[in-house]
Design a protein around this motif. Structure first.
Motif, PDB file in Angstrom:
ATOM      1  N   LEU A  84      28.761  59.512  22.806  1.00  0.00           N
ATOM      2  CA  LEU A  84      30.041  59.604  21.860  1.00  0.00           C
ATOM      3  C   LEU A  84      30.645  61.095  21.983  1.00  0.00           C
ATOM      4  O   LEU A  84      30.834  61.376  22.628  1.00  0.00           O
TER       5      LEU A  84
ATOM      6  N   TRP B 183      33.278  59.561  30.656  1.00  0.00           N
ATOM      7  CA  TRP B 183      31.027  58.941  30.336  1.00  0.00           C
ATOM      8  C   TRP B 183      30.467  58.531  31.155  1.00  0.00           C
ATOM      9  O   TRP B 183      30.148  58.473  32.070  1.00  0.00           O
TER      10      TRP B 183
ATOM     11  N   LEU C  71      36.832  54.681  20.304  1.00  0.00           N
ATOM     12  CA  LEU C  71      36.590  53.097  19.590  1.00  0.00           C
ATOM     13  C   LEU C  71      37.125  51.856  19.946  1.00  0.00           C
ATOM     14  O   LEU C  71      38.316  52.156  19.940  1.00  0.00           O
TER      15      LEU C  71
ATOM     16  N   ALA D 283      36.352  59.761  19.804  1.00  0.00           N
ATOM     17  CA  ALA D 283      35.473  58.568  19.207  1.00  0.00           C
ATOM     18  C   ALA D 283      35.436  59.416  17.562  1.00  0.00           C
ATOM     19  O   ALA D 283      34.641  59.976  16.380  1.00  0.00           O
TER      20      ALA D 283
ATOM     21  N   THR E  93      35.326  55.087  25.507  1.00  0.00           N
ATOM     22  CA  THR E  93      35.128  55.934  24.076  1.00  0.00           C
ATOM     23  C   THR E  93      35.557  57.105  24.026  1.00  0.00           C
ATOM     24  O   THR E  93      36.025  57.439  22.919  1.00  0.00           O
TER      25      THR E  93
ATOM     26  N   MET F  82      31.787  50.171  20.871  1.00  0.00           N
ATOM     27  CA  MET F  82      31.351  51.854  21.957  1.00  0.00           C
ATOM     28  C   MET F  82      31.510  50.781  23.545  1.00  0.00           C
ATOM     29  O   MET F  82      31.302  50.009  23.973  1.00  0.00           O
TER      30      MET F  82
END
Length: 511
Positions: free
Chosen positions: A417, A308, A221, A421, A216, A212
């Motif tokens: 996540l 992210w 991944l 991913a 991601t 990760m």
């Protein structure tokens, strides 16, 4: 290096054996080896800086050495290697068997093989199998439970397999390459990989356990980018596996493979663009902690896949909590993402920083530089199957608060996540958490009872929302099945086919 710098995103810890911190399998006993052979080792040739370590199925003979009544013939093994064999009587042995975490320095393998190429991996596996020695591989050596060392066994170090080449968007890299070196090499071509951030983590352990990081959600991944792998199985045979060649082994290795199925010697990765990244850092007072966790969960579900952001809940030495979020936008501008998170929290951040960084500036920033010193720690994890309710959030914050009041350095680090991913890659994988919301890492730079109490309290607090654990954050005292989830059956089938004698085994492998 600060805790934030060190643990900004996933650090994978270690085992190159296929199925588990990237370096993250426990190997058991910590007693000293009973054998102290006197044989010395051969000297390896200078490492290549230009020839890539590529998968090969035409490796040398897999015939194993003969065991004598006197025990393992260490001279024969040393003579078969292009790399080097270290025994307890060999100069350099103490440094040769060290891992990243000094707490494992007292574990003394019977011998250490420093492989110079895939053939050395074959020789080491054949030798260990013939002489009934437990073999554990080592890449970066970051295993949380010291999985890449073992007392009374053979440590196989693939750190010397680190050459790289690039062509047509594909990186070919040896299993011993470290993350900073991989990023620095790819930067020459304007390319990158989705990885963790710790500069000295080995690419093998990280990849085999999933991998990760800040990319991601945008690109998936690390294991999702694998095109093919060179791997040596328990019978000493070399394989080149991909979606079209031994696809069952290929899929099993991608995401939960470390420790179970063989030793990977090289990878081919489909790379991603090395673009500028937009960063934001937001902090809130402890009084807003629950609101921040609730808002961050909504953000993890609704933010664009180009965004992210991980959440840090840190214990401060004065008994209070630090609440902060580090976010990244692959568009190069994080302004809108920061505003969206603040809106979902329902409160403006008390501290707010926006910046733009180049690919290598980001690599150094997230990793705290170009390398990382050895350091002790204790850690664990929980995978959040969905958003935590109010009571669970209160429990999580309470676990960190209790550590703060006890003077224990502690952090709950939540990595999101979703996005790419959540999608199964072409060719399949064994990563079991595609539908999960996030991974919590429980981390303490302390290593005693107080640190373990914090981690245990964390597990208990989030149990209603936990689907299991992340195998790259493997820890002792937890059921093996909790790391593999629905992938356990796929892994067991591959294990039965490729390692029917259970040659690769530790307390964290599936039999």
């Amino acid at each position: 290096m600060s805790l934030l710098d060190r643990r900004t995103v996933l650090i994978a810890g270690v085992a190159v054996t296929l199925a588990g911190c990237g370096d993250s399998k426990e190997t058991g006993s910590t007693t000293s080896p009973s054998q102290t052979p006197s044989a010395t080792a051969t000297t390896p040739p200078p490492p290549s800086t230009s020839t890539p370590t590529t998968p090969s199925s035409s490796a040398p003979s897999t015939s194993a050495p003969t065991q004598t009544a006197a025990g393992p013939n260490w001279n024969a093994l040393a003579g078969s290697l292009k790399g080097r064999l270290y025994l307890p009587s060999t100069s350099g042995y103490a440094a040769a068997h060290q891992l990243f975490n000094p707490r494992w320095d007292s574990v003394r393998p019977t011998a250490v093989v420093k492989a110079a190429g895939p053939a050395d991996v074959q020789h080491a596996i054949n030798f260990a199998r013939t002489n009934k020695l437990v073999l554990v591989p080592k890449s970066g050596g970051h295993s949380y439970v010291g999985a890449s060392t073992i007392a009374n066994g053979l440590q196989l170090d693939v750190g010397g397999l680190k050459t790289m080449s690039y062509a047509n968007g594909v990186l070919t890299v040896g299993a011993g390459a470290r993350l900073y070196d991989v990023h620095a090499f790819l930067d020459r071509y304007g390319r990158s990989l989705p990885t963790g951030t710790c500069p000295t983590v080995g690419v093998a352990g990280l990849t085999l356990g999933g991998g990760m990081g800040i990319h991601t959600r945008t690109y998936g991944l690390t294991c999702d980018r694998v095109v093919s792998m060179g791997v040596v199985t328990a019978d000493g045979k070399a394989h080149t596996v991909s979606a079209s060649a031994e696809s069952d082994l290929f899929a099993a290795l991608r995401g939960s493979g470390g420790g179970n199925l063989g030793v990977v010697t090289s990878f081919q990765f489909a790379t991603i663009p090395a673009t500028k990244l937009g960063f934001f850092r937001l902090t809130w007072p402890e009084s807003q902690a629950a609101a921040v966790v609730r808002g961050w969960q909504k953000f993890a579900q609704s933010a664009p896949t180009t965004v992210w952001a991980n959440l840090h809940v840190d214990a401060k030495s004065n008994g209070t909590l630090s609440i902060r979020v580090l976010g990244v936008s692959t568009t190069g501008d994080a302004t809108a993402a920061a505003a969206q998170l603040e809106s979902l929290v329902g409160a403006k951040a008390s501290g707010r920083t926006l910046s733009v960084k180049s690919h290598m500036e980001a690599v150094k920033y997230l990793g705290g530089g170009t390398t990382s010193p050895r350091q002790g720690f204790l850690a664990g994890s929980d995978v959040l199957k969905g958003p935590m309710d109010a009571a669970t959030i209160t429990g999580l914050l309470g676990a960190v608060k209790a550590a703060a009041r006890a003077g224990t350095p502690a952090s709950a680090i939540l990595d999101p996540l979703g996005g790419q991913a959540a999608k199964e890659p072409a060719g399949g994988s064994s990563w079991p958490w595609r539908s999960a919301l996030a991974v919590i890492q429980w981390y303490s730079s302390a290593q005693g009872t107080s640190a373990q109490t914090f981690i245990s309290n964390g597990h208990k607090a989030v149990r209603p929302s936990s689907a299991g654990g992340y195998v790259n954050y493997v820890e002792s005292g937890r059921a093996v099945s909790s790391y593999y989830g629905a992938s356990a059956a796929k892994l067991q089938a591959a294990k039965k086919k490729y390692d029917p004698g259970n040659f690769f085994h530790t307390p964290y492998t599936l039999s």
